[in-house]
Design a protein around this motif. Structure first.
Motif, PDB file in Angstrom:
ATOM      1  N   PRO A  13       0.807  -1.224   0.000  1.00 36.76           N
ATOM      2  CA  PRO A  13       0.000   0.000   0.000  1.00 36.76           C
ATOM      3  C   PRO A  13       0.835   1.267   0.000  1.00 36.76           C
ATOM      4  O   PRO A  13       0.424   2.281  -0.563  1.00 36.76           O
ATOM      5  N   ARG A 142      -4.122  -0.701  -7.999  1.00 34.28           N
ATOM      6  CA  ARG A 142      -5.221  -0.693  -7.015  1.00 34.28           C
ATOM      7  C   ARG A 142      -6.371  -1.619  -7.401  1.00 34.28           C
ATOM      8  O   ARG A 142      -7.430  -1.590  -6.776  1.00 34.28           O
ATOM      9  N   THR A 144      -7.114  -4.824  -7.053  1.00 31.88           N
ATOM     10  CA  THR A 144      -7.653  -5.735  -6.038  1.00 31.88           C
ATOM     11  C   THR A 144      -8.306  -4.966  -4.902  1.00 31.88           C
ATOM     12  O   THR A 144      -9.408  -5.315  -4.456  1.00 31.88           O
ATOM     13  N   ARG A 145      -7.649  -3.945  -4.416  1.00 32.77           N
ATOM     14  CA  ARG A 145      -8.184  -3.192  -3.283  1.00 32.77           C
ATOM     15  C   ARG A 145      -9.541  -2.596  -3.600  1.00 32.77           C
ATOM     16  O   ARG A 145     -10.490  -2.707  -2.805  1.00 32.77           O
ATOM     17  N   GLU A 149     -13.178  -3.570  -1.949  1.00 32.60           N
ATOM     18  CA  GLU A 149     -14.031  -2.580  -1.293  1.00 32.60           C
ATOM     19  C   GLU A 149     -15.460  -2.661  -1.814  1.00 32.60           C
ATOM     20  O   GLU A 149     -16.422  -2.558  -1.050  1.00 32.60           O
ATOM     21  N   ARG A 162     -10.822  -6.736   2.712  1.00 29.25           N
ATOM     22  CA  ARG A 162     -10.459  -5.620   1.832  1.00 29.25           C
ATOM     23  C   ARG A 162      -8.949  -5.651   1.597  1.00 29.25           C
ATOM     24  O   ARG A 162      -8.199  -4.801   2.074  1.00 29.25           O
ATOM     25  N   SER A 163      -8.535  -6.635   0.848  1.00 30.86           N
ATOM     26  CA  SER A 163      -7.109  -6.896   0.669  1.00 30.86           C
ATOM     27  C   SER A 163      -6.538  -6.146  -0.531  1.00 30.86           C
ATOM     28  O   SER A 163      -7.254  -5.790  -1.468  1.00 30.86           O
ATOM     29  N   TRP A 164      -5.219  -5.968  -0.506  1.00 27.51           N
ATOM     30  CA  TRP A 164      -4.491  -5.417  -1.646  1.00 27.51           C
ATOM     31  C   TRP A 164      -3.997  -6.532  -2.568  1.00 27.51           C
ATOM     32  O   TRP A 164      -3.477  -6.244  -3.645  1.00 27.51           O
TER      33      TRP A 164
END
Length: 224
Positions: A13, A142, A144-145, A149, A162-164
């Motif tokens: 992140p 971004r 995946t994030r 979400e 809510r993973s990256w």
């Protein structure tokens, strides 16, 4: 239509803050209306996870929504086709043929694709459709994030992490009751643009494509 580079989503992140701004794309109203496709299957959301065959790391995440129309949210993705209009990472006109081309274009010598589908109430599918349409373009790294979400905002999906990281989101999504999973492995040309270009050559866009590509499909369920 323009081409964007396919960028891996696997980053910390802290790195994301330095990314370039997302590219805005807005297809004309008439193109979106003309491409609109209503699938006859039940309302559903489908998570695609692209995994590197060399190191096993997740590389990209995208989401198909089957609601009052069927779209693919391809955040910071690279799929473009003149018959598939795009508005800020949302691809319209997702017929069975294009969905087939989409997943198989990503499954190639260098990557395989895990497809996870779950049926949802019609209201949940419409909420997902609205969220992807309102999200706006996603900055590189971004994918995946932002997808996580959106998913975790839906009723019944609050426990989704809510993973990256693509594989962590895939694993978390896989724990949702009713998810059906399929792994698609192909060994064709690593350039997915060649597979995408074939879509315009199909005689019937409402039927899945059947190109002569060596394929291995390992289902844990069946995805329509």
């Amino acid at each position: 239509m323009r081409r964007r580079r396919f960028l891996a989503c696997l980053v910390a992140p802290a790195i994301v803050a330095g990314c370039a701004p997302a590219e805005r794309v807005w297809a004309p109203d008439e193109a979106v209306a003309r491409a609109r496709y209503v699938h006859d299957g039940p309302p559903a959301i489908t998570l695609y996870t692209m995994i590197n065959n060399r190191n096993g790391q997740g590389a990209h995440t995208s989401l198909m929504v089957n609601g009052s129309q069927r779209v693919i949210f391809d955040p910071a993705g690279s799929v473009t086709h003149e018959l598939i209009p795009e508005r800020n990472d949302v691809l319209y006109g997702i017929t069975p043929a294009f969905e087939d081309v989409y997943r198989r274009a990503h499954a190639r010598e260098t990557f395989h694709v895990v497809v996870q589908e779950v049926e949802v109430p019609a209201a949940t599918a419409e909420m997902a459709l609205r969220l992807v349409q309102e999200r706006g373009p996603v900055a590189p790294t971004r994918c995946t994030r932002v997808t996580a979400e959106i998913i975790s905002s839906l009723p019944g999906f609050e426990t989704v992490e809510r993973s990256w990281f693509p594989k962590r989101l895939m694993e978390s999504f896989g724990r949702v009751p009713g998810v059906r999973e399929e792994k698609l492995i192909e060994y064709d040309d690593p350039d997915k643009a060649k597979a995408i270009a074939r879509y315009g050559q199909l005689p019937d866009p409402n039927r899945p494509a059947h190109f002569p590509m060596p394929t291995s499909t390992q289902p844990v369920g069946q995805v329509r």
